[in-house]
Scaffold this motif. Structure first.
Motif, PDB file in Angstrom:
ATOM      1  N   VAL A  33      -2.081   1.732  -8.392  1.00  0.00           N
ATOM      2  CA  VAL A  33      -3.142   2.678  -8.015  1.00  0.00           C
ATOM      3  C   VAL A  33      -2.549   3.946  -7.428  1.00  0.00           C
ATOM      4  O   VAL A  33      -2.956   5.078  -7.744  1.00  0.00           O
ATOM      5  CB  VAL A  33      -4.113   2.009  -7.034  1.00  0.00           C
ATOM      6  N   MET A  34      -1.540   3.772  -6.530  1.00  0.00           N
ATOM      7  CA  MET A  34      -0.901   4.926  -5.914  1.00  0.00           C
ATOM      8  C   MET A  34      -0.203   5.787  -6.985  1.00  0.00           C
ATOM      9  O   MET A  34      -0.277   7.029  -6.964  1.00  0.00           O
ATOM     10  CB  MET A  34       0.105   4.461  -4.858  1.00  0.00           C
ATOM     11  N   THR A  35       0.485   5.118  -7.914  1.00  0.00           N
ATOM     12  CA  THR A  35       1.158   5.843  -8.999  1.00  0.00           C
ATOM     13  C   THR A  35       0.159   6.634  -9.830  1.00  0.00           C
ATOM     14  O   THR A  35       0.376   7.813 -10.164  1.00  0.00           O
ATOM     15  CB  THR A  35       1.941   4.856  -9.888  1.00  0.00           C
ATOM     16  N   ASN A  36      -0.937   5.959 -10.157  1.00  0.00           N
ATOM     17  CA  ASN A  36      -1.973   6.650 -10.944  1.00  0.00           C
ATOM     18  C   ASN A  36      -2.540   7.853 -10.183  1.00  0.00           C
ATOM     19  O   ASN A  36      -2.833   8.911 -10.772  1.00  0.00           O
ATOM     20  CB  ASN A  36      -3.089   5.687 -11.310  1.00  0.00           C
ATOM     21  N   LYS A  37      -2.708   7.689  -8.855  1.00  0.00           N
ATOM     22  CA  LYS A  37      -3.214   8.794  -8.055  1.00  0.00           C
ATOM     23  C   LYS A  37      -2.229   9.970  -8.075  1.00  0.00           C
ATOM     24  O   LYS A  37      -2.618  11.139  -8.204  1.00  0.00           O
ATOM     25  CB  LYS A  37      -3.466   8.335  -6.609  1.00  0.00           C
ATOM     26  N   MET A  38      -0.945   9.650  -7.924  1.00  0.00           N
ATOM     27  CA  MET A  38       0.079  10.699  -7.934  1.00  0.00           C
ATOM     28  C   MET A  38       0.089  11.433  -9.276  1.00  0.00           C
ATOM     29  O   MET A  38       0.174  12.676  -9.330  1.00  0.00           O
ATOM     30  CB  MET A  38       1.443  10.089  -7.645  1.00  0.00           C
ATOM     31  N   LEU A  49      -2.369  11.664 -11.347  1.00  0.00           N
ATOM     32  CA  LEU A  49      -3.594  12.440 -11.451  1.00  0.00           C
ATOM     33  C   LEU A  49      -3.488  13.740 -10.659  1.00  0.00           C
ATOM     34  O   LEU A  49      -3.932  14.824 -11.126  1.00  0.00           O
ATOM     35  CB  LEU A  49      -4.768  11.603 -10.954  1.00  0.00           C
ATOM     36  N   ILE A  50      -2.892  13.651  -9.452  1.00  0.00           N
ATOM     37  CA  ILE A  50      -2.734  14.862  -8.627  1.00  0.00           C
ATOM     38  C   ILE A  50      -1.827  15.862  -9.327  1.00  0.00           C
ATOM     39  O   ILE A  50      -2.104  17.080  -9.367  1.00  0.00           O
ATOM     40  CB  ILE A  50      -2.177  14.489  -7.239  1.00  0.00           C
TER      41      ILE A  50
END
Length: 218
Positions: free
Chosen positions: A190-195, A197-198
């Motif tokens: 999830v954190m990787t996907n957020k990064m 996406l950012i």
């Protein structure tokens, strides 16, 4: 009867009673002198044995079921009456058969034998009481052993339950560890996907800014 021991004692008593009748009613009246005294002593010993057997039969009758006890006690009363009759007949026979110094010597021997018989009967009663006490102790010991065995079995079953519970707890802990690993992996994704996406958003904003600048300020 309900007691095998009572029936066995009854057979022994009947045999002794028949022997006493034969000796008192037929043999002693026809004997004289030393032969007569010997027969009388034998009869008295038989009388003593009969009384001891009657005592043992009474002990058996006391612990017999009520449905049999009345019949046993009635039979014992009849036996007591037979023994009393034979005892009186024996006394009459000895009283009429001896005289003078012979009678005195016999009476003295009779007192000695009576004392010995009393001690023997007392010893027999003590032995019977001791035997009953030992039997009760054996019964208590057997019951205690049974309780011990049942307790050990119950502890064994409880141990098996605890072992199964422990195994289930180990399995649960293993499953929880796996779940934690999976959750950590999912959190990292999830954190990787957020990064990502950012970064994508920032790139798009940069491109948008460049396009606006190029269009309005170039």
């Amino acid at each position: 009867m309900s007691s095998e021991k009572f029936e066995s004692l009854d057979d022994d008593f009947t045999s002794i009673l028949d022997s006493l009748r034969e000796r008192i009613e037929r043999k002693i009246p026809n004997y004289t002198g030393e032969e007569r005294k010997t027969a009388v002593r034998h009869a008295e010993r038989n009388m003593e044995e009969a009384n001891i057997i009657l005592q043992e039969m009474e002990e058996e009758a006391k612990v017999a079921p009520m449905s049999y006890r009345t019949q046993m006690l009635s039979q014992l009363r009849n036996y007591r009456r037979d023994i009393d009759q034979l005892s009186r007949a024996l006394k009459r026979g000895t009283a009429s058969g001896f005289g003078g110094s012979e009678s005195y010597g016999f009476e003295r021997n009779d007192r000695v034998e009576a004392s010995q018989r009393a001690r023997l009967m007392e010893g027999t009663q003590i032995l019977n009481r001791t035997t009953d006490s030992i039997a009760r102790s054996h019964q208590i010991s057997a019951e205690t052993d049974q309780i011990g065995v049942e307790t050990i079995d119950e502890l064994g079953r409880q141990r098996e339950v605890l072992e199964r519970t422990r195994d289930r707890l180990v399995d649960t802990d293993t499953n929880l560890s796996r779940s934690r690993k999976i959750l950590k992996t999912m959190a990292m994704r999830v954190m990787t996907n957020k990064m990502i996406l950012i970064v994508v958003i920032l790139i798009e904003l940069a491109i948008l800014g460049i396009v606006i600048w190029w269009k309005f300020f170039k």
